[in-house]
Design a protein around this motif. Structure first.
Motif, PDB file in Angstrom:
ATOM      1  N   ARG A  49      -6.120  -6.567   7.023  1.00 19.38           N
ATOM      2  CA  ARG A  49      -5.261  -7.738   6.804  1.00 19.38           C
ATOM      3  C   ARG A  49      -4.744  -7.759   5.362  1.00 19.38           C
ATOM      4  NH1 ARG A  49      -4.582 -12.648   9.546  1.00 19.38           N
ATOM      5  NH2 ARG A  49      -4.022 -14.381   8.201  1.00 19.38           N
ATOM      6  N   ALA A  50      -5.619  -7.431   4.431  1.00 22.32           N
ATOM      7  CA  ALA A  50      -5.206  -7.400   3.022  1.00 22.32           C
ATOM      8  C   ALA A  50      -4.160  -6.317   2.792  1.00 22.32           C
ATOM      9  CB  ALA A  50      -6.426  -7.180   2.135  1.00 22.32           C
ATOM     10  N   LEU A  52      -2.048  -5.085   5.026  1.00 28.16           N
ATOM     11  CA  LEU A  52      -0.797  -5.507   5.649  1.00 28.16           C
ATOM     12  C   LEU A  52      -0.086  -6.570   4.820  1.00 28.16           C
ATOM     13  CD1 LEU A  52      -1.902  -5.633   9.382  1.00 28.16           C
ATOM     14  CD2 LEU A  52      -0.390  -3.954   8.320  1.00 28.16           C
ATOM     15  N   ARG A  53      -0.846  -7.455   4.212  1.00 30.47           N
ATOM     16  CA  ARG A  53      -0.254  -8.484   3.343  1.00 30.47           C
ATOM     17  C   ARG A  53       0.408  -7.826   2.126  1.00 30.47           C
ATOM     18  NH1 ARG A  53       0.867 -13.171   4.876  1.00 30.47           N
ATOM     19  NH2 ARG A  53      -1.208 -13.453   5.671  1.00 30.47           N
ATOM     20  N   ARG A  54      -0.265  -6.802   1.552  1.00 34.01           N
ATOM     21  CA  ARG A  54       0.298  -6.088   0.398  1.00 34.01           C
ATOM     22  C   ARG A  54       1.592  -5.398   0.793  1.00 34.01           C
ATOM     23  NH1 ARG A  54       0.513  -1.106  -1.562  1.00 34.01           N
ATOM     24  NH2 ARG A  54      -0.700  -0.233   0.145  1.00 34.01           N
ATOM     25  N   CYS A  55       1.603  -4.781   1.980  1.00 33.02           N
ATOM     26  CA  CYS A  55       2.806  -4.088   2.443  1.00 33.02           C
ATOM     27  C   CYS A  55       3.939  -5.084   2.699  1.00 33.02           C
ATOM     28  CB  CYS A  55       2.503  -3.301   3.717  1.00 33.02           C
ATOM     29  SG  CYS A  55       1.348  -1.939   3.437  1.00 33.02           S
ATOM     30  N   GLN A  56       3.599  -6.244   3.183  1.00 32.82           N
ATOM     31  CA  GLN A  56       4.615  -7.269   3.424  1.00 32.82           C
ATOM     32  C   GLN A  56       5.268  -7.688   2.114  1.00 32.82           C
ATOM     33  OE1 GLN A  56       3.051 -11.001   4.749  1.00 32.82           O
ATOM     34  NE2 GLN A  56       4.992 -11.658   5.640  1.00 32.82           N
ATOM     35  N   GLN A  57       4.465  -7.800   1.073  1.00 34.71           N
ATOM     36  CA  GLN A  57       4.987  -8.225  -0.226  1.00 34.71           C
ATOM     37  C   GLN A  57       5.802  -7.132  -0.902  1.00 34.71           C
ATOM     38  OE1 GLN A  57       1.375  -9.468  -2.129  1.00 34.71           O
ATOM     39  NE2 GLN A  57       1.369 -11.465  -1.112  1.00 34.71           N
ATOM     40  N   CYS A  68       0.810   2.040   3.533  1.00 35.79           N
ATOM     41  CA  CYS A  68       1.386   1.065   4.471  1.00 35.79           C
ATOM     42  C   CYS A  68       1.586   1.678   5.847  1.00 35.79           C
ATOM     43  CB  CYS A  68       2.704   0.527   3.936  1.00 35.79           C
ATOM     44  SG  CYS A  68       2.495  -0.555   2.504  1.00 35.79           S
ATOM     45  N   SER A  75      -3.084  -1.038  12.655  1.00 42.06           N
ATOM     46  CA  SER A  75      -2.808  -2.339  13.261  1.00 42.06           C
ATOM     47  C   SER A  75      -2.259  -2.172  14.682  1.00 42.06           C
ATOM     48  CB  SER A  75      -1.807  -3.114  12.403  1.00 42.06           C
ATOM     49  OG  SER A  75      -1.440  -4.308  13.035  1.00 42.06           O
TER      50      SER A  75
END
Length: 95
Positions: A49-50, A52-57, A68, A75
């Motif tokens: 989750r962390a 994926l959040r970094r990749c989103q940002q 990523c 995922s």
């Protein structure tokens, strides 16, 4: 029947209904059943989750980032219920 008799009959029916409702209410239990909550099924900190959040940002730069791409693959495998690619490769190598 005259009106006095009808009024008395109505009053008796009303009192009988009131007594029945009172008895039913008094026979109920006052203690509600305790509410049990389900335990959390996922750990508090999920590294995927962390990631994926970094990749989103990261935005569009995440498309060329190998971390990523690996996070997205993991995922996708979790969502589809498939074994990760590395586990499949290890099984094939052992045969």
């Amino acid at each position: 029947m005259d009106s006095k008799m009808l009024a008395r009959l109505g009053a008796i029916v009303f009192v009988a209904i009131a007594i029945t409702a009172t008895v039913i209410e008094m026979s109920r239990k006052d203690d509600p059943a305790p509410v049990r909550t389900a335990p959390a099924l996922q750990p508090a900190a999920d590294p995927l989750r962390a990631a994926l959040r970094r990749c989103q940002q990261m935005g569009e730069a995440a498309v060329s980032d190998p971390d990523c791409l690996a996070a997205w693959a993991e995922s996708r495998d979790r969502f589809l219920g498939r074994a990760p690619v590395s586990a499949v490769q290890q099984q094939n190598a052992g045969q």
